[in-house]
Design an enzyme around this catalytic site. Structure first.
Site, PDB file in Angstrom:
ATOM      1  N   LYS A 125     -36.633  -8.650  21.212  1.00 42.23           N
ATOM      2  CA  LYS A 125     -37.003 -10.179  20.323  1.00 42.23           C
ATOM      3  C   LYS A 125     -37.306 -11.874  21.499  1.00 42.23           C
ATOM      4  O   LYS A 125     -36.297 -12.045  22.395  1.00 42.23           O
ATOM      5  CB  LYS A 125     -36.978 -10.464  19.384  1.00 42.23           C
ATOM      6  CG  LYS A 125     -35.838  -9.770  17.741  1.00 42.23           C
ATOM      7  CD  LYS A 125     -36.210 -10.803  17.141  1.00 42.23           C
ATOM      8  CE  LYS A 125     -34.809 -10.136  16.126  1.00 42.23           C
ATOM      9  NZ  LYS A 125     -34.128 -10.739  15.718  1.00 42.23           N
ATOM     10  N   ASP A 135     -33.137 -12.198  10.182  1.00 42.49           N
ATOM     11  CA  ASP A 135     -32.404 -11.838  11.485  1.00 42.49           C
ATOM     12  C   ASP A 135     -30.794 -11.732  11.345  1.00 42.49           C
ATOM     13  O   ASP A 135     -30.390 -12.062  10.359  1.00 42.49           O
ATOM     14  CB  ASP A 135     -32.691 -12.908  12.197  1.00 42.49           C
ATOM     15  CG  ASP A 135     -31.605 -13.431  13.777  1.00 42.49           C
ATOM     16  OD1 ASP A 135     -31.672 -12.608  14.518  1.00 42.49           O
ATOM     17  OD2 ASP A 135     -30.862 -14.728  13.681  1.00 42.49           O
ATOM     18  N   THR A 165     -28.209 -16.171  12.095  1.00 45.78           N
ATOM     19  CA  THR A 165     -28.678 -16.158  10.506  1.00 45.78           C
ATOM     20  C   THR A 165     -27.847 -15.100   9.521  1.00 45.78           C
ATOM     21  O   THR A 165     -27.908 -15.978   8.905  1.00 45.78           O
ATOM     22  CB  THR A 165     -30.045 -15.450  10.823  1.00 45.78           C
ATOM     23  OG1 THR A 165     -31.358 -15.906  11.464  1.00 45.78           O
ATOM     24  CG2 THR A 165     -31.060 -15.496   9.708  1.00 45.78           C
ATOM     25  N   SER A 178     -32.882  -6.996  14.460  1.00 46.04           N
ATOM     26  CA  SER A 178     -32.052  -7.379  15.433  1.00 46.04           C
ATOM     27  C   SER A 178     -32.551  -6.791  16.601  1.00 46.04           C
ATOM     28  O   SER A 178     -32.688  -5.533  17.126  1.00 46.04           O
ATOM     29  CB  SER A 178     -30.623  -7.636  14.663  1.00 46.04           C
ATOM     30  OG  SER A 178     -29.741  -7.793  15.641  1.00 46.04           O
ATOM     31  N   ASN A 179     -31.579  -8.023  17.533  1.00 46.86           N
ATOM     32  CA  ASN A 179     -31.818  -7.366  19.156  1.00 46.86           C
ATOM     33  C   ASN A 179     -30.647  -6.433  18.695  1.00 46.86           C
ATOM     34  O   ASN A 179     -30.291  -6.156  20.376  1.00 46.86           O
ATOM     35  CB  ASN A 179     -31.125  -8.553  20.068  1.00 46.86           C
ATOM     36  CG  ASN A 179     -32.575  -9.545  19.848  1.00 46.86           C
ATOM     37  OD1 ASN A 179     -33.594  -8.813  20.173  1.00 46.86           O
ATOM     38  ND2 ASN A 179     -32.197 -10.403  20.468  1.00 46.86           N
ATOM     39  N   SER A 185     -35.314 -16.598   9.801  1.00 46.96           N
ATOM     40  CA  SER A 185     -34.301 -16.432  11.165  1.00 46.96           C
ATOM     41  C   SER A 185     -33.657 -17.871  10.864  1.00 46.96           C
ATOM     42  O   SER A 185     -34.781 -19.288  10.408  1.00 46.96           O
ATOM     43  CB  SER A 185     -35.518 -16.273  11.782  1.00 46.96           C
ATOM     44  OG  SER A 185     -34.232 -16.165  13.661  1.00 46.96           O
ATOM     45  N   ASN A 190     -32.959 -19.225  13.644  1.00 47.46           N
ATOM     46  CA  ASN A 190     -32.921 -19.174  15.415  1.00 47.46           C
ATOM     47  C   ASN A 190     -34.649 -19.729  15.557  1.00 47.46           C
ATOM     48  O   ASN A 190     -35.649 -18.592  15.613  1.00 47.46           O
ATOM     49  CB  ASN A 190     -32.932 -17.715  16.270  1.00 47.46           C
ATOM     50  CG  ASN A 190     -31.329 -17.186  16.327  1.00 47.46           C
ATOM     51  OD1 ASN A 190     -31.116 -17.678  17.124  1.00 47.46           O
ATOM     52  ND2 ASN A 190     -30.796 -15.835  15.625  1.00 47.46           N
ATOM     53  N   PHE A 223     -36.537 -19.660  18.428  1.00 51.73           N
ATOM     54  CA  PHE A 223     -37.062 -19.082  19.372  1.00 51.73           C
ATOM     55  C   PHE A 223     -37.787 -17.560  18.424  1.00 51.73           C
ATOM     56  O   PHE A 223     -39.228 -17.456  18.411  1.00 51.73           O
ATOM     57  CB  PHE A 223     -36.764 -18.311  20.784  1.00 51.73           C
ATOM     58  CG  PHE A 223     -35.653 -17.356  20.117  1.00 51.73           C
ATOM     59  CD1 PHE A 223     -34.694 -17.902  19.449  1.00 51.73           C
ATOM     60  CD2 PHE A 223     -36.377 -16.157  20.654  1.00 51.73           C
ATOM     61  CE1 PHE A 223     -33.538 -16.111  19.712  1.00 51.73           C
ATOM     62  CE2 PHE A 223     -35.415 -15.070  20.128  1.00 51.73           C
ATOM     63  CZ  PHE A 223     -33.739 -15.129  19.986  1.00 51.73           C
ATOM     64  N   ASP A 224     -36.953 -17.436  17.765  1.00 54.98           N
ATOM     65  CA  ASP A 224     -37.784 -15.792  16.937  1.00 54.98           C
ATOM     66  C   ASP A 224     -38.506 -16.614  15.592  1.00 54.98           C
ATOM     67  O   ASP A 224     -39.280 -15.427  15.432  1.00 54.98           O
ATOM     68  CB  ASP A 224     -35.369 -15.356  16.387  1.00 54.98           C
ATOM     69  CG  ASP A 224     -36.089 -14.155  15.642  1.00 54.98           C
ATOM     70  OD1 ASP A 224     -37.099 -13.277  15.701  1.00 54.98           O
ATOM     71  OD2 ASP A 224     -35.203 -13.916  14.172  1.00 54.98           O
ATOM     72  N   ARG A 248     -22.933 -16.844  24.641  1.00 52.33           N
ATOM     73  CA  ARG A 248     -24.525 -16.760  23.644  1.00 52.33           C
ATOM     74  C   ARG A 248     -25.415 -17.519  24.347  1.00 52.33           C
ATOM     75  O   ARG A 248     -26.513 -17.014  24.029  1.00 52.33           O
ATOM     76  CB  ARG A 248     -24.340 -18.059  22.516  1.00 52.33           C
ATOM     77  CG  ARG A 248     -25.050 -17.767  21.266  1.00 52.33           C
ATOM     78  CD  ARG A 248     -25.687 -16.780  20.836  1.00 52.33           C
ATOM     79  NE  ARG A 248     -26.047 -16.030  20.043  1.00 52.33           N
ATOM     80  CZ  ARG A 248     -27.652 -15.820  19.297  1.00 52.33           C
ATOM     81  NH1 ARG A 248     -27.351 -14.484  20.088  1.00 52.33           N
ATOM     82  NH2 ARG A 248     -28.419 -16.079  18.754  1.00 52.33           N
TER      83      ARG A 248
END
Lengths: 246, 246
Positions: free
Chosen positions: A147, A8, A12, A114-115, A171, A173, A175-176, A39
């Site tokens: 994601k 990520d 990350t 990545s997003n 990651s 994150n 959630f990720d 964010r």
């Protein structure tokens, strides 16, 4: 069998908090609040737009989230200055351990997933020394969903030809990490802020400020299930963790 | 032509902040922090689980979110006490204007449409005086996906036989107002905290605390587009707003 390492980007390899200085310079006294709300809403809008079927790429989503944060304070920017400040996400600093980590893992295929939109990721990665370490940079944009939608994670196999169970997804994150685990990847969660440190920070605070609230919401392990295979506290520990995993 | 009024429950008819007293009694000194993190993660997990295709109903989601909030503080509860505290969401207080608003709108079909599970909504609504005003209580559970997924909103037409453009959807949740508008409903956003009041609250604060942060994140208008048809500041204004709309 580990066939690829997938990293990520935002949070990350790159520190999303590094926008704070630019924000503080533009809005003295409000750098922390705007940074955190920006964010938080940026991620929220990726989730909501994915669910609503109203995808827009990460640049307008990042702009909408910044407009939201400024609007809460009754502030706004002329279109040109707004675009310029959104660009702070293309100027994020890599974490101090990102380059060394990627460089030390040359025996693996290494990619970013990545997003970010393709142009945002190109701008971000070309500014740092990470590019030579990467075989590919995969954006969710090809799936037009963010994601943790499984259609996004499926782009990794479509690009690399590696089955999910042969991929290690890295990651910071929560959630990720959860989404990647639910999808079927092997998952390493980089928990940069140990739970005990956050507890001490909260216990010591007279009032819990937006930055601590951000940490409480975003940089701890989720409790939805989908437990990561490995939890480590920095990218520097990744090479050893992968040896244990293999 | 308005064929039905559809009300969101949590945050619109019922005050999610009303759990704070129960939380404060259980965890003195931490009522505010836990209340805010709990609600923020509860919604987040509805979005993430919807995207991941790992639906669980609103009871386990609400429990996971409470466990998350407690875990951040290094706290936990025995399973029985945990279930009991999750039940605080079945004991939410209606807003002072909820009953009078619903009662005054007897010429319309009135329903609740909510993320809550059927049993949670039954418990919640049967405790208050709202039940006699409601023709139906629709849970997203039948679609096994949460708001703002359009498959959830589609349950309204499936249940009432009213096309989206003939439905007025009423919500205090910005994300829900946006999702309902994107779906095709006429939308009334109840903005209980005017933007100017929140700005004044932030300007007066030495440190922005978790409750103010919650307000900044959750009870203001979104900036994703999908603009509500009408924005009013309380349910008491709804009857007059509907007359203007018709």
């Amino acid at each position: 069998m580990i066939k690829a390492l997938v990293f990520d980007a935002y949070g990350t390899l790159y520190d999303v908090q590094s926008v704070a200085a630019e924000i503080e310079a533009a809005f003295p006294g409000h750098g922390d609040f705007i940074t955190q709300v920006w964010r938080l809403k940026q991620l929220e809008y990726t989730w909501l737009r994915s669910m609503m079927g109203t995808y827009a790429d990460f640049w307008p989503v990042t702009r909408e989230a910044l407009v939201y944060a400024l609007d809460i304070l009754g502030m706004s920017l002329e279109p040109e200055r707004l675009e310029s400040l959104v660009g702070a996400y293309n100027r994020l600093l890599p974490y101090p351990d990102s380059e060394a980590c990627l460089a030390a893992l040359g025996r693996y295929r290494r990619v970013v997933f990545s997003n970010g939109s393709p142009s945002m990721l190109a701008a971000l990665i070309d500014r740092s020394a990470l590019r030579p370490c990467l075989e590919a940079v995969i954006s969710v944009d090809a799936a037009r969903v963010f994601k943790p939608d499984p259609r996004a994670y499926a782009l990794v196999e479509a690009t690399l030809g590696a089955a999910p169970q042969d991929v290690v997804f890295v990651s910071s994150n929560g959630f990720d990490a959860s989404g990647a685990k639910a999808f079927g990847f092997k998952v390493v969660h980089i928990e940069r802020l140990p739970a005990a440190s956050l507890r001490a920070e909260i216990a010591a605070a007279t009032t819990i400020d937006p930055k601590t609230m951000y940490k409480a919401l975003r940089v701890q392990r989720e409790t939805m299930g989908f437990i990561p295979d490995i939890v480590i506290s920095s990218l520097a520990e990744l090479p050893a963790a992968l040896e244990r995993m293999a």
